[in-house]
Design a protein around this motif. Structure first.
Motif, short mmCIF file in Angstrom:
data_model
loop_
_atom_site.label_atom_id
_atom_site.label_comp_id
_atom_site.label_asym_id
_atom_site.label_seq_id
_atom_site.Cartn_x
_atom_site.Cartn_y
_atom_site.Cartn_z
N UNK A 568 0.79 -1.23 0.00
CA UNK A 568 0.00 0.00 0.00
C UNK A 568 0.82 1.27 0.00
N UNK A 569 0.20 2.34 0.47
CA UNK A 569 0.77 3.69 0.39
C UNK A 569 1.75 3.97 1.52
N UNK A 570 2.74 4.79 1.21
CA UNK A 570 3.71 5.26 2.21
C UNK A 570 3.18 6.46 3.00
N UNK A 571 2.07 7.04 2.57
CA UNK A 571 1.57 8.26 3.21
C UNK A 571 1.36 8.08 4.72
N UNK A 572 0.66 7.03 5.20
CA UNK A 572 0.48 6.90 6.65
C UNK A 572 1.80 6.74 7.41
N UNK A 573 2.77 6.06 6.80
CA UNK A 573 4.08 5.90 7.44
C UNK A 573 4.74 7.26 7.61
N UNK A 574 4.63 8.09 6.58
CA UNK A 574 5.18 9.45 6.66
C UNK A 574 4.49 10.25 7.74
N UNK A 575 3.16 10.12 7.85
CA UNK A 575 2.41 10.85 8.87
C UNK A 575 2.88 10.47 10.27
N UNK A 576 3.12 9.19 10.48
CA UNK A 576 3.63 8.74 11.78
C UNK A 576 5.00 9.34 12.06
N UNK A 577 5.84 9.38 11.03
CA UNK A 577 7.19 9.97 11.17
C UNK A 577 7.08 11.45 11.54
N UNK A 578 6.20 12.17 10.85
CA UNK A 578 6.01 13.60 11.13
C UNK A 578 5.59 13.81 12.59
N UNK A 579 4.64 13.03 13.06
CA UNK A 579 4.13 13.21 14.42
C UNK A 579 5.15 12.81 15.48
N UNK A 580 6.08 11.91 15.10
CA UNK A 580 7.17 11.58 16.03
C UNK A 580 8.10 12.77 16.24
N UNK A 581 8.24 13.61 15.23
CA UNK A 581 9.12 14.78 15.35
C UNK A 581 8.48 15.83 16.26
N UNK A 582 7.17 16.03 16.10
CA UNK A 582 6.43 16.95 16.97
C UNK A 582 4.95 16.72 16.71
N UNK A 583 4.26 16.13 17.68
CA UNK A 583 2.85 15.81 17.50
C UNK A 583 1.90 16.77 18.18
N UNK A 584 2.43 17.87 18.71
CA UNK A 584 1.57 18.83 19.42
C UNK A 584 0.51 19.41 18.48
N UNK A 585 -0.71 19.58 19.02
CA UNK A 585 -1.80 20.11 18.21
C UNK A 585 -2.39 21.36 18.84
N UNK A 586 -2.95 22.20 17.96
CA UNK A 586 -3.58 23.45 18.39
C UNK A 586 -4.90 23.59 17.66
N UNK A 587 -5.65 24.60 17.97
CA UNK A 587 -6.93 24.85 17.29
C UNK A 587 -6.69 25.15 15.82
N UNK A 588 -7.64 24.70 14.98
CA UNK A 588 -7.51 24.89 13.52
C UNK A 588 -7.41 26.37 13.18
N UNK A 589 -6.69 26.65 12.11
CA UNK A 589 -6.39 28.04 11.72
C UNK A 589 -7.17 28.46 10.48
N UNK A 590 -7.58 29.68 10.48
CA UNK A 590 -8.26 30.25 9.33
C UNK A 590 -7.22 30.69 8.29
N UNK A 591 -7.43 30.36 6.99
CA UNK A 591 -6.46 30.77 5.97
C UNK A 591 -6.20 32.27 5.99
N UNK A 592 -4.91 32.62 6.07
CA UNK A 592 -4.51 34.02 6.06
C UNK A 592 -4.45 34.66 7.42
N UNK A 593 -4.96 33.96 8.43
CA UNK A 593 -4.97 34.56 9.77
C UNK A 593 -5.87 35.79 9.79
N UNK A 594 -5.36 36.87 10.34
CA UNK A 594 -6.14 38.11 10.44
C UNK A 594 -6.10 38.93 9.14
#
Length: 610
Positions: A568-594
């Motif tokens: 299958x796809x490597x995408x989920x493996x990459x996602x796990x790798x990304x979250x291992x580097x820093x998995x902290x989450x925040x509230x969703x952002x509006x495009x462009x900010x203010x």
């Protein structure tokens, strides 16, 4: 229903008496259509001539043709330099033709005798039954196969050739072999011959009309249509993931995509696509969009959309593409999110620029890119594959001369070079289908994207060819960016380095070797398939596979032997790798900010056609 009727008609044609299959059903109509086809062919010649009279087209192709002749001369020198060798080569070919003749004699008296020379079952050119059962077409096929194999053997057997010359000779011989296939010509392709007779030549009229249109569209060169472009509209059914343009300068638009989750990863994701073709290879449709999938995984996705350059951008080199591209995008991301660190993704030459930029940023102490993902990206060009055939001092000098006149390289030039890497799939089937069968190609989003090619700014392209392909300066610490020599060894951030096993553009061996130039931890992953399908492989498709393993060192094949294969796809493996580097989450952002966005994604630059 129409397709079934067509198949039934073709089956009836094949089962009809031999003389009926290859005789015009209406000679008078056939003659009229031939005259109409010749009239359309005159328009082809006019389109070709007018483009050159207006200065819209130039024959830079003379440089690679001269190089091909010079390369073949080196091979000929070896075989003709010794009468004994020349006789041996001729004898081998003669023996093959005698084998064809003897086989034909046997087939006259015995049933079930296979041809002396057969194409692989995967070769779509010779699948019509007439290639095997009709003596004339069978001979043409076999003569072609044994001659083309013999010619390639001459290249492989020519001693004294350096690696570069042998590589060129092999590539050029394969191109000539593909071009001369009897399947590419009306009178030597049974299926084309039958269709021409059945339609009384109407296919030729349609085909020559399309050829004239494609030469006009290519301004004197053939802009080969590979898909029905009328079925796609950028921003509607292709490149349609919701988002906004949040920043723009003369070189790029920065896109930010709307969130699809309540919480998102704290680190934004900045994608640096290649400027050869357009960014929406990563956003073809909802089912195959890496961008949409990344948004759904909780990434705040930003993408650089490069302008389709014209004469105004001719002097912009890699330093400008860094400053006005990557650096400008990083500033836009920080303003929109307030984050000072991002995860960056670079695809193909976009990844090569990203690597060079990381080296410069390391020297400057700029730490805004926390991790880098390279998708089929080369940083060392020792094993750069068949594109190196087009890169030597003479060919680059000829290309520079052409680009200096306009400030850019026409989109069709680079598109043709890429298509030649897989001419049997991307050139000749469409030449036959479009111009000889007179049929428009089917709609296919990937091939629509492939044909939506971009011009290349002169200074930028010249820098790339010289510093990467010709002199390999980037990996050897000799490349200069922003007035400073850059060193890939200064890059210490975590790297995810993806190669594709069947990649013709960034060969897996080349990508694997490139891993050794980074000083930080490198996660090397090998995907199945090629440069596009190996990357654009969503999990829902459940296609191909990928390999993971130890640190990339030694030889690629040894690494593969000890690697773990996952379907299958490597995408989920990459996602796990990304979250291992820093998995902290925040509230969703509006495009462009203010800041008020400049418009809707995919923006204006991506809509500029070449």
């Amino acid at each position: 229903m129409a397709e079934q009727k067509e198949r039934d008609r073709q089956e009836d044609d094949r089962s009809s008496p031999l003389i009926d299959q290859y005789t015009a059903r209406n000679p008078e109509q056939f003659a009229r259509n031939l005259a109409r086809a010749m009239e359309e062919l005159g328009k082809v010649a006019a389109a070709w001539t007018q483009a050159r009279e207006k200065g819209e087209a130039s024959d830079v192709s003379a440089a690679p043709i001269a190089d091909m002749i010079k390369t073949f001369s080196r091979v000929s020198e070896y075989w003709l330099g010794d009468p004994t060798r020349a006789l041996e080569a001729q004898t081998r070919l003669f023996a093959e033709f005698m084998g064809i003749w003897a086989n034909a004699i046997r087939r006259m008296s015995e049933a079930g005798i296979p041809d002396h020379a057969e194409a692989p079952a995967s070769d779509k050119r010779f699948q019509d039954p007439e290639w095997g059962r009709n003596a004339f077409f069978s001979f043409l096929k076999q003569a072609y196969l044994v001659t083309s194999r013999w010619a390639l053997d001459l290249v492989e057997g020519a001693d004294g050739l350096d690696l570069a010359t042998r590589h060129k000779a092999r590539f050029y011989m394969e191109q000539v072999s593909q071009a001369l296939s009897p399947s590419n010509f009306l009178l030597t392709n049974p299926e084309l011959f039958r269709e021409t007779m059945a339609s009384n030549g109407e296919n030729l009229v349609r085909g020559m009309r399309m050829l004239a249109e494609d030469i006009s569209a290519g301004r004197g060169d053939i802009k080969l249509r590979q898909s029905d472009a009328s079925q796609f509209k950028v921003g509607e059914n292709i490149a349609a993931t919701p988002g906004k343009v949040i920043a723009r300068n003369r070189l790029v638009e920065v896109l930010q995509y709307a969130p699809a989750t309540e919480n998102v990863l704290k680190r934004p994701l900045l994608i640096v696509p290649p400027w050869i073709n357009k960014f929406y290879i990563l956003d073809l449709n909802p089912k195959r969009s890496f961008i949409r999938w990344a948004v759904e995984q909780g990434h705040t996705v930003f993408v650089i959309s490069w302008v389709n350059p014209d004469e105004r951008h001719g002097t912009l080199d890699w330093s400008d593409y860094f400053e006005e591209g990557i650096r400008f995008a990083l500033n836009a991301v920080e303003k929109a999110t307030g984050e000072k660190q991002v995860n960056a993704v670079g695809y193909c030459v976009g990844g090569t620029l990203l690597a060079a930029s990381l080296a410069l940023m390391a020297a400057e102490g700029d730490e805004r890119i926390a991790t880098a993902t390279f998708l089929t990206t080369q940083v060392d060009f020792t094993y750069a594959g068949d594109l190196k055939v087009f890169v030597d001092e003479e060919q680059i000098a000829a290309l520079d001369k052409v680009m200096q006149g306009k400030g850019y390289l026409d989109a069709n030039r680079m598109a043709t070079a890429f298509n030649m890497l897989r001419a049997g799939d991307l050139i000749w089937p469409y030449v036959v289908n479009n111009y000889l069968r007179g049929k428009a190609p089917l709609p296919f989003d990937l091939l629509y994207w492939n044909s939506d090619s971009t011009r290349l700014a002169a200074a930028n392209h010249s820098y790339y060819l010289r510093n990467c392909y010709l002199e390999n300066n980037l990996s050897h610490g000799r490349a200069v960016l922003g007035g400073k020599k850059i060193d890939l060894g200064a890059i210490t951030i975590p790297i995810f380095n993806l190669a594709a096993r069947e990649d013709h553009i960034a060969p897996a061996k080349s990508v694997f070797l490139g891993s050794s130039f980074f000083s930080g931890p490198v996660e090397f992953v090998l995907a199945g398939s090629g440069h596009i399908a190996g990357v654009v492989n969503p999990p829902v498709s459940n296609k191909y596979q990928f390999w993971t393993g130890a640190k990339p060192a030694g030889e690629l094949e040894s690494w593969i032997t000890n690697a773990q294969e996952t379907g299958g796809s490597w995408w989920p493996y990459w996602q796990t790798w990304i979250e291992k580097q820093d998995g902290e989450r925040v509230a969703a952002r509006k495009p462009g900010g203010k800041k008020k966005p400049l418009g809707d994604a995919p923006g204006d630059y991506v809509r500029i056609r070449s």
